[in-house]
Design a protein around this motif. Sequence first.
Motif, short mmCIF file in Angstrom:
data_model
loop_
_atom_site.label_atom_id
_atom_site.label_comp_id
_atom_site.label_asym_id
_atom_site.label_seq_id
_atom_site.Cartn_x
_atom_site.Cartn_y
_atom_site.Cartn_z
N ASN A 1 -43.67 23.70 -32.54
CA ASN A 1 -44.67 22.64 -32.69
C ASN A 1 -44.59 21.59 -31.60
N HIS B 1 -47.63 21.70 -29.03
CA HIS B 1 -48.27 20.42 -28.72
C HIS B 1 -48.58 20.29 -27.24
N HIS C 1 -48.77 26.45 -37.41
CA HIS C 1 -49.33 25.22 -37.96
C HIS C 1 -50.59 25.57 -38.73
N SER D 1 -53.27 23.70 -38.99
CA SER D 1 -54.46 23.14 -38.36
C SER D 1 -54.90 24.05 -37.22
N TRP E 1 -57.51 20.62 -33.83
CA TRP E 1 -56.46 19.68 -33.45
C TRP E 1 -56.73 19.10 -32.07
N GLU F 1 -48.15 18.88 -41.79
CA GLU F 1 -49.10 19.79 -41.17
C GLU F 1 -50.40 19.86 -41.98
N TYR F 2 -50.31 19.71 -43.31
CA TYR F 2 -51.52 19.71 -44.13
C TYR F 2 -52.27 18.39 -44.00
N GLN G 1 -50.83 31.28 -42.57
CA GLN G 1 -49.49 30.69 -42.56
C GLN G 1 -48.75 30.96 -43.87
N ASN H 1 -39.93 24.38 -43.20
CA ASN H 1 -41.21 23.69 -43.00
C ASN H 1 -41.10 22.21 -43.34
N ASN I 1 -41.77 19.21 -40.73
CA ASN I 1 -42.79 18.22 -41.01
C ASN I 1 -42.24 16.80 -40.95
N SER J 1 -41.35 15.90 -37.19
CA SER J 1 -42.51 15.63 -36.33
C SER J 1 -43.21 14.34 -36.75
#
Length: 372
Positions: free
Chosen positions: A83, A88, A112, A114, A119, A172-173, A210, A237, A241, A244
Amino acid sequence: MTAIDPTAHLTAEQIEELGRELDAIRDEVIAGRGEKDAAYIRKVISAQRKLELVSRGVLLFSLFPPAWLLGTAGLSVAKIMDNMEIGHNILHGQWDWMRDPKIHSTTWDWDHVSPADQWKHSHNELHHTYTNVIGKDNDLGYGIMRVDEDQKWQPFHLGQPLWNFINACFFEYGIAAYDLELGKNLHKRRRKNPEFRARARAVGRKIRKQVLKDYVIHPLLSGPSFLPTLAATFTANLVRNIWSHSVIMCGHFPEGVQVFERRSIDGETRGQWYLRQMMGSANISGSKAMHFMTGNLSHQIEHHLFPDLPSNRYAEVAVKVRALFEKYELEYVTGPLPQQVFSAWRKVFRLSLPNKKPTLKTPDRERELVAA
């Protein structure tokens, strides 16, 4: 929007000269990009894939606690690498100059929920254009938090420490939701908009992909270790999350970082845009390993000045950028990770409460802040 403008001592000529000096730094890095940089990102991608493969292999035996701990730790690191330093930065177009179709912002997919194209719109086009502008930058408070004393306080804001914690755990959600601008599109009429429905279906497909990978296929491959592998993946995960979210919070929310009114960017010049990035970002100090694990977003100031430069060059750029801060007598907001996390969360709690002394506002400013 502090009472005292930390850039008030700069003249218009100085701001534009600052912009030219920053352009020169960017041009120098672009001219120097080469095989060494390309080798770096290929090496990182290879290492991440090997680490994930080995970690998932270890989790086949996650019924045994040592294997669970080792596999979960490895998978957590692999997901963070995917990520932060890889996904990114590739989606920012930092490596498009290589002209490698496998490592390109138009073709890369990441671990991810998204979709990459959504994104890139909300992050690259909106966040990096309107950095810390209330009502324009969706990354500022993620639409669920009060981010400045001049924003009208409402009882809902009392819960923002809780909302922020939940957002961190399922980050991520949360990103997928505000990429969709879900809040303003929940109205029945807007939900029927064909464009929104198409984007929502794309998010649904990505989530299914995912979930199938993480919570069905890999646990099933573990056989008797199904449940431990399921728990390990959920934990990895969760770690990714929270990490990040913390890095991004430290980059834009600690005390000392400025936020801006929408009207303040009317007619904004190149130099003024640069200055807003400098005042609207904060860095995290630390070791090379820490910088790597943040995707070099520990150099958030440099990233916002030059979002399309290769991330492995931010450390050398930071020396020159900090010298400009000193030259123009500006505050370079930086500190160790624990200090920046504490500062950001303290601000979250402080702004969850109503102001002790309401700030006087003009009618136009009041309407703008309420709309935000």
